[in-house]
Design a protein around this motif. Structure first.
Motif, short mmCIF file in Angstrom:
data_model
loop_
_atom_site.label_atom_id
_atom_site.label_comp_id
_atom_site.label_asym_id
_atom_site.label_seq_id
_atom_site.Cartn_x
_atom_site.Cartn_y
_atom_site.Cartn_z
N THR A 47 23.02 31.68 -34.90
CA THR A 47 22.70 32.49 -33.81
C THR A 47 24.93 32.01 -33.91
O THR A 47 25.23 32.97 -32.71
N PHE A 48 25.01 31.32 -33.41
CA PHE A 48 26.77 30.71 -32.90
C PHE A 48 27.93 30.88 -34.00
O PHE A 48 28.87 30.45 -33.35
N PHE A 49 27.25 31.35 -35.09
CA PHE A 49 28.28 31.95 -35.98
C PHE A 49 29.10 32.87 -35.84
O PHE A 49 27.96 34.15 -35.68
N ASP A 50 29.99 32.84 -35.94
CA ASP A 50 31.07 35.16 -35.58
C ASP A 50 32.16 34.66 -36.57
O ASP A 50 31.92 33.83 -37.28
N PRO A 51 32.33 36.24 -36.99
CA PRO A 51 32.83 36.66 -38.31
C PRO A 51 33.98 35.69 -38.36
O PRO A 51 34.59 35.72 -36.88
N VAL A 52 34.85 35.53 -39.19
CA VAL A 52 35.64 34.54 -38.83
C VAL A 52 36.89 35.34 -38.52
O VAL A 52 37.23 36.33 -39.53
N GLN A 53 37.59 35.16 -37.99
CA GLN A 53 38.86 36.27 -37.89
C GLN A 53 39.69 36.05 -38.54
O GLN A 53 40.47 34.36 -39.05
N ASP A 54 40.50 36.59 -39.69
CA ASP A 54 40.99 36.91 -40.67
C ASP A 54 42.79 36.55 -40.02
O ASP A 54 43.18 35.53 -41.19
N ASP A 55 43.40 35.87 -39.06
CA ASP A 55 44.60 35.73 -38.49
C ASP A 55 44.41 34.20 -37.89
O ASP A 55 45.22 34.10 -37.89
#
Length: 133
Positions: A47-55
């Protein structure tokens, strides 16, 4: 000091699959108890994982993120929502699993300086002594 046994040493709840497995092993859970704890702990951490920003340009960041998330999904047993019914006769370790999960989650949240309170993980019961507590 570990959870309910001051004679056992275990690392911090770092939120990776290795630390979840280490906590289950240190608690001396049986196979079914271990599976329940690992699945619930992995679901909580995910639940703490957010989508990784490609930047994000940090070398190897995306690979470490994907690998860590995949390990947790494997430990949880599904990539979808976790729906679990924890049951068993009195003395089978249900409360032990829940207490260990709450302690793992509390330790993890402390490492992140993330608030942990009685609403972070809500435990419910439909029947029996647990329903009256």
């Amino acid at each position: 000091m570990f959870w309910n046994n001051p004679n056992v040493e275990v690392g911090d709840a770092t939120g990776n699959a290795r630390s979840i497995i280490a906590w289950a092993k240190a608690a001396a859970l049986d196979k079914k108890q271990r599976r329940a704890f690992e699945s619930m702990a992995a679901a909580f951490i995910l639940t703490f994982f957010d989508p990784v920003q490609d930047d994000n340009t940090t070398p190897g960041y995306r690979e470490r993120y994907d690998c860590g998330r995949a390990d947790l999904v494997k430990l949880r047993g599904t990539d979808g929502p976790l729906v679990m019914f924890l049951h068993g006769p009195g003395g089978s370790g249900k409360s032990t699993i829940i207490e260990l999960l709450i302690e793992y989650a509390r330790n993890f949240c402390e490492l992140l300086n993330h608030p942990f309170n009685n609403r972070t993980i809500i435990v419910t019961a439909m029947l029996g002594v647990a329903a009256t507590d």
